[in-house]
Scaffold this active site. Structure first.
Site, PDB file in Angstrom:
ATOM      1  N   GLY A  12      36.487  53.861  56.186  1.00  0.00           N
ATOM      2  CA  GLY A  12      36.564  53.041  57.551  1.00  0.00           C
ATOM      3  C   GLY A  12      38.026  52.012  57.169  1.00  0.00           C
ATOM      4  N   ASN A  14      41.113  52.065  56.657  1.00  0.00           N
ATOM      5  CA  ASN A  14      42.573  52.618  56.840  1.00  0.00           C
ATOM      6  C   ASN A  14      41.731  50.703  59.023  1.00  0.00           C
ATOM      7  OD1 ASN A  14      44.558  53.335  56.095  1.00  0.00           O
ATOM      8  ND2 ASN A  14      43.264  54.741  56.206  1.00  0.00           N
ATOM      9  N   ARG A  65      33.669  73.673  67.470  1.00  0.00           N
ATOM     10  CA  ARG A  65      34.573  72.381  67.626  1.00  0.00           C
ATOM     11  C   ARG A  65      35.003  71.965  69.000  1.00  0.00           C
ATOM     12  NH1 ARG A  65      35.944  71.464  61.787  1.00  0.00           N
ATOM     13  NH2 ARG A  65      35.560  73.305  61.151  1.00  0.00           N
ATOM     14  N   MET A  90      37.719  62.951  59.314  1.00  0.00           N
ATOM     15  CA  MET A  90      37.595  64.564  57.941  1.00  0.00           C
ATOM     16  C   MET A  90      36.612  65.837  59.106  1.00  0.00           C
ATOM     17  SD  MET A  90      38.861  62.521  55.789  1.00  0.00           S
ATOM     18  CE  MET A  90      38.691  63.803  54.113  1.00  0.00           C
ATOM     19  N   ARG A  91      37.476  66.110  60.493  1.00  0.00           N
ATOM     20  CA  ARG A  91      37.199  67.220  61.422  1.00  0.00           C
ATOM     21  C   ARG A  91      38.884  68.080  61.669  1.00  0.00           C
ATOM     22  NH1 ARG A  91      32.709  69.010  60.028  1.00  0.00           N
ATOM     23  NH2 ARG A  91      32.717  70.522  62.325  1.00  0.00           N
ATOM     24  N   ASN A 107      47.843  60.577  62.729  1.00  0.00           N
ATOM     25  CA  ASN A 107      47.398  60.433  60.678  1.00  0.00           C
ATOM     26  C   ASN A 107      47.460  59.966  60.163  1.00  0.00           C
ATOM     27  OD1 ASN A 107      44.593  61.980  59.963  1.00  0.00           O
ATOM     28  ND2 ASN A 107      46.176  63.580  59.680  1.00  0.00           N
ATOM     29  N   HIS A 109      47.173  60.592  56.210  1.00  0.00           N
ATOM     30  CA  HIS A 109      46.952  61.318  55.544  1.00  0.00           C
ATOM     31  C   HIS A 109      47.792  60.981  53.386  1.00  0.00           C
ATOM     32  CE1 HIS A 109      46.339  65.398  53.704  1.00  0.00           C
ATOM     33  NE2 HIS A 109      47.457  65.474  52.548  1.00  0.00           N
ATOM     34  N   ASP A 145      47.684  68.905  59.206  1.00  0.00           N
ATOM     35  CA  ASP A 145      48.473  68.173  58.945  1.00  0.00           C
ATOM     36  C   ASP A 145      50.058  68.689  58.585  1.00  0.00           C
ATOM     37  OD1 ASP A 145      46.658  66.293  58.458  1.00  0.00           O
ATOM     38  OD2 ASP A 145      45.748  67.589  56.161  1.00  0.00           O
ATOM     39  N   GLU A 174      48.622  52.695  52.607  1.00  0.00           N
ATOM     40  CA  GLU A 174      48.357  53.117  53.881  1.00  0.00           C
ATOM     41  C   GLU A 174      47.513  52.351  54.572  1.00  0.00           C
ATOM     42  OE1 GLU A 174      44.814  56.273  53.709  1.00  0.00           O
ATOM     43  OE2 GLU A 174      44.959  56.851  51.774  1.00  0.00           O
TER      44      GLU A 174
END
Ligand code: GAR
Length: 208
Positions: A12, A14, A65, A90-91, A107, A109, A145, A174
């Protein structure tokens, strides 16, 4: 003021950058809820310390999912979330989340997309031998992505770098880039437009 929902799975940092930018008034937003798919993730503690509501939606409790995403959407809606941020989440997301927040999922990346999508982006960059990598903030679509790019920042890859040293250098970028991009959303300056024939959809930032 925009209400963010931040999805996390791990440390965490970010999320912390977002919380710090809000506290220092560089980001005109509030975090409505932090949702983790991992019980006990450090990110949850960071949220709690900042007085932000948290929810754990443990993916192992769901049959698939889409059922997991439905529970995530319920938590986001319950907290009035307008923009979803995947900050080390990470899903893979499904159409359930994508349709609930179309072009409203961001997102971060750790590579210069379209190079090195998916897991272990920093290791992929080291293994490939690139001289430059970086960070991409993009909108999420149905691919991995692959959504429209909002912003990127480059980071040099030095002689002797390993996955960990590159990870740290990229992470610093980031933390700088993600809150800046979120402020563009808060100001209502981000628009997605279809590209010209042969081009992909693209993001326009008004006033830049
Ligand atoms: C960050 O480097 C982020 O870019 C990456 O996970 C890390 C999370 O760190 N995300 C991905 O690789 C997503 N495919 P954090 O939990 O300290 O923010």
């Amino acid at each position: 003021m925009i209400t963010l929902g931040v999805l996390v799975s791990g440390t965490g940092t970010n999320l912390q950058a977002i919380l710090d930018a809000i506290a220092s008034r560089k980001l005109d937003a509030r975090v409505g809820v932090v949702v983790s798919n991992v019980p006990g993730a450090k990110a949850l503690q960071r949220a709690q310390e900042a007085g932000v509501k948290t929810a754990v939606v443990d993916h192992r409790q769901y049959s698939d999912r889409r059922a997991f995403d439905a529970a995530v959407v319920e938590a986001l809606r319950a907290h009035g979330v307008e923009l979803v941020v995947l900050a080390g989440f990470m899903r893979l997301v499904t159409d359930v989340l994508l349709h609930a927040y179309p072009m409203r999922i961001v997102n971060v990346h750790p590579a210069l997309l379209p190079a090195f999508p998916g897991l272990h982006a920093q290791r992929q960059a080291i293994d490939y031998g690139v001289r430059v990598s970086g960070v991409t903030v993009h909108l999420v679509d149905a691919g991995t992505d692959s959504g429209p790019i909002v912003a990127q920042a480059a980071v040099p890859v030095h002689e002797g770098d390993d996955e960990e040293s590159l990870r740290k250098r990229i992470l610093q970028e980031e933390h700088a880039l993600l809150p800046r991009v979120l402020q563009w959303f808060a100001e209502g300056r981000v628009a997605v437009e279809p590209g010209s024939p042969g081009q992909r959809a693209r993001v326009r930032i008004a006033g830049s």
